[in-house]
Write a protein that holds these residues in place. Structure first.
Motif, PDB file in Angstrom:
ATOM      1  N   LEU A 173       0.827  -1.204   0.000  1.00  0.00           N
ATOM      2  CA  LEU A 173       0.000   0.000   0.000  1.00  0.00           C
ATOM      3  C   LEU A 173       0.869   1.265   0.000  1.00  0.00           C
ATOM      4  O   LEU A 173       0.718   2.135  -0.861  1.00  0.00           O
ATOM      5  N   VAL A 174       1.786   1.343   0.930  1.00  0.00           N
ATOM      6  CA  VAL A 174       2.621   2.550   1.056  1.00  0.00           C
ATOM      7  C   VAL A 174       3.492   2.714  -0.200  1.00  0.00           C
ATOM      8  O   VAL A 174       3.627   3.817  -0.733  1.00  0.00           O
ATOM      9  N   ALA A 175       4.045   1.610  -0.691  1.00  0.00           N
ATOM     10  CA  ALA A 175       4.933   1.688  -1.857  1.00  0.00           C
ATOM     11  C   ALA A 175       4.169   2.139  -3.106  1.00  0.00           C
ATOM     12  O   ALA A 175       4.747   2.736  -4.012  1.00  0.00           O
ATOM     13  N   ARG A 176       2.865   1.880  -3.155  1.00  0.00           N
ATOM     14  CA  ARG A 176       2.055   2.303  -4.304  1.00  0.00           C
ATOM     15  C   ARG A 176       1.983   3.832  -4.399  1.00  0.00           C
ATOM     16  O   ARG A 176       1.897   4.392  -5.472  1.00  0.00           O
ATOM     17  N   TYR A 177       2.000   4.498  -3.256  1.00  0.00           N
ATOM     18  CA  TYR A 177       1.837   5.960  -3.257  1.00  0.00           C
ATOM     19  C   TYR A 177       3.152   6.719  -3.061  1.00  0.00           C
ATOM     20  O   TYR A 177       3.296   7.827  -3.566  1.00  0.00           O
ATOM     21  N   ALA A 178       4.069   6.142  -2.294  1.00  0.00           N
ATOM     22  CA  ALA A 178       5.263   6.903  -1.883  1.00  0.00           C
ATOM     23  C   ALA A 178       6.387   6.821  -2.905  1.00  0.00           C
ATOM     24  O   ALA A 178       6.589   5.784  -3.545  1.00  0.00           O
ATOM     25  N   ASP A 179       7.131   7.923  -3.032  1.00  0.00           N
ATOM     26  CA  ASP A 179       8.348   7.896  -3.853  1.00  0.00           C
ATOM     27  C   ASP A 179       9.545   7.511  -3.004  1.00  0.00           C
ATOM     28  O   ASP A 179      10.507   6.936  -3.491  1.00  0.00           O
ATOM     29  N   VAL A 180       9.480   7.882  -1.725  1.00  0.00           N
ATOM     30  CA  VAL A 180      10.555   7.553  -0.776  1.00  0.00           C
ATOM     31  C   VAL A 180       9.884   6.998   0.475  1.00  0.00           C
ATOM     32  O   VAL A 180       8.909   7.574   0.963  1.00  0.00           O
ATOM     33  N   ILE A 181      10.391   5.890   0.980  1.00  0.00           N
ATOM     34  CA  ILE A 181       9.799   5.290   2.173  1.00  0.00           C
ATOM     35  C   ILE A 181      10.655   5.617   3.386  1.00  0.00           C
ATOM     36  O   ILE A 181      11.882   5.461   3.353  1.00  0.00           O
ATOM     37  N   GLN A 182      10.000   6.092   4.426  1.00  0.00           N
ATOM     38  CA  GLN A 182      10.723   6.450   5.650  1.00  0.00           C
ATOM     39  C   GLN A 182      10.571   5.333   6.678  1.00  0.00           C
ATOM     40  O   GLN A 182       9.475   4.857   6.927  1.00  0.00           O
TER      41      GLN A 182
END
Ligand code: PEP
Ligand code: MN
Length: 337
Positions: A173-182
Motif C-alpha cells: 500500500l505505502v509503496a504504491r503511493y510513496a516515492d521515498v519510504i521512511q
C-alpha cells in the motif's frame, strides 16, 4: 572482505572470484566503477582465506573489513552515493530539502503546505499517514486516505513524496503511493521491516534510532543494502540523553562521522531533534555546516492546531525565511540550496 581488482579485469576474472566466494557459502556483490571493479564477499568470512585472492594477478588488494558493515562502507564505495527520485537528487552538491507536516491531516492542508514549501525551495514533500505515537489514544494518521492526499499534493507540486512505513503488512500500500519510504526512529531495528524494504527498488530514509549508536545505525542500513536496495538515505534526528531542555539531543558529530564511514547520503532532521520551532534553524545551520546532504523539516500552516508535533513545526513563512538564510551557510561550505 573487499577485493579490489586491477583496471582491465575481465568478466571472466570477476566470475572466477565470484565462484570461489560462492563456493565458500558467501554472497558476492559486484560493484563496477569507471576505473575499478570491487567485489564484496558478504557472509561469514572465517573460512575465506585472503591468500586465495591476494595471489591472483588481477587482484590489486584484499581488505579485511573490521567494521561489520560492508556494502554501506566507504571502503566498498569511495564516491558518495547520489540518489535520484523523479529528477530530484539526494547527495551531491545541492542539498535535498524534505519539508511538510508531521501528519497528513487532510487534502487541502497537504496541497497548501506542499505549494508553499515547493516555492521556498523544498525538493521533497513529507507527511505521515501511519504515525508512530507514544499514546494509543493519540491521532494515528489517516492511513490510505492520507496517502491519497499526499499523492495528490505530489501531482499539484511536482515534488516527490516521502512517508513512513511502520509495518511490513502495509508495504504494498505505502509503496504504491510513496516515492521515498521512511523508516522511523522507533523502527530502526525492526529487522523484518528492514529486510522487506531492502527488496524494493525505492529509496528508503533510515532514521537513527533514538538510542542507537552509529554502528547500530549503519548495521541497520546494511540490512537494507544486503537485500539489494542500496538507495538508502540516513537521517540524524537526535538521540536520547539526560538533557530535557530539548526533545532529543542533536548529535551533529554523527554527520561527519557517518560520512567518513559510509558512502550513503546523510540528512538531518532538526525538527525532531529540537522539539521546538525556535531551535530548528540553528540546528539546521549546524547540520549543513557539518556536511549534511540535506534536511527534513516539519512545516504546518497552523502549528497550534496540528494533530502531531505542532510545537516543532515551522509556519510556511518562517520556513521560507529560514531557507533564505541557510543558503548562505550552504554556500560557505560549497553547497547549494
Ligand atoms: C516523523 O518524521 O514524523 C517521525 C515520527 O520521526 P522520528 O521517527 O524521527 O521520531
Ligand atoms: Mn513528527
Amino acid at each position: 572482505m573487499i577485493i579490489v581488482l586491477r583496471a582491465g579485469a575481465t568478466d571472466q576474472d570477476v566470475r572466477q572470484i565470484e565462484e570461489t566466494i560462492k563456493g565458500k557459502g558467501l554472497t558476492a556483490h559486484i560493484s563496477r566503477g569507471v576505473e575499478r571493479t570491487i567485489i564484496g564477499a558478504i557472509g561469514d568470512e572465517r573460512n575465506l582465506d585472503p591468500d586465495a585472492f591476494e595471489g591472483l594477478p588481477v587482484v590489486e588488494k584484499v581488505l579485511r573489513i573490521l567494521a561489520p558493515f560492508k556494502l554501506v562502507s566507504r571502503e566498498f564505495q569511495k564516491e558518495g552515493t547520489v540518489i535520484t527520485v523523479n529528477g530530484k537528487r539526494v547527495g551531491g552538491k545541492a542539498l535535498a530539502l524534505f519539508a511538510g507536516p508531521c501528519s497528513v491531516e487532510g487534502r487541502d492542508m497537504m496541497t497548501q503546505i506542499g505549494e508553499r514549501v515547493a516555492s521556498a525551495g523544498a525538493t521533497f514533500l513529507r507527511g505521515g499517514a501511519f504515525k508512530p505515537r507514544t499514546s494509543p489514544y493519540a491521532f494515528q494518521g489517516l492511513g490510505e486516505e492520507g496517502l491519497k492526499y499526499l499523492a495528490e499534493a505530489r501531482d499539484r507540486t511536482g515534488l516527490p513524496v516521502a512517508t513512513e512505513l511502520m509495518d511490513p503488512r502495509d508495504l504494498d500500500l505505502v509503496a504504491r503511493y510513496a516515492d521515498v519510504i521512511q523508516i522511523g526512529a522507533r523502527n530502526m531495528q525492526n529487522f523484518r521491516l528492514l529486510t522487506e524494504v531492502g527488496k524494493l527498488d525505492k529509496p528508503v530514509i533510515l532514521k537513527r534510532g533514538m538510542s542507537a549508536t552509529i554502528q547500530e545505525w549503519l548495521m541497520s542500513a546494511e540490512y537494507i543494502a544486503s537485500e539489494g536496495n542500496q538507495k538508502i538515505i540516513l537521517c540524524e534526528r537526535g538521540i536520547r540523553t539526560y538533557e530535557t531542555a530539548t526533545r532529543n539531543t542533536f548529535d551533529v558529530s554523527s554527520i561527519p562521522v557517518v560520512k567518513s564511514l559510509s558512502h550513503l547520503p546523510v540528512i538531518a532532521d532538526p525538527s525532531h531533534a529540537a522539539g521546538k520551532m525556535a531551535l530548528v534553524e540553528p540546528l539546521a545551520a549546524a547540520a549543513i555546516a557539518a556536511g549534511a546532504d540535506g534536511l527534513m523539516v516539519e512545516v504546518h500552516h497552523q502549528p497550534e492546531k496540528a494533530l502531531s508535533d505542532g510545537p516543532q513545526s515551522l509556519r510556511p513563512d518562517a520556513f521560507t525565511q529560514m531557507i533564505g538564510r541557510l543558503r548562505k551557510v550552504a554556500e560557505a561550505v560549497g553547497r547549494t540550496i
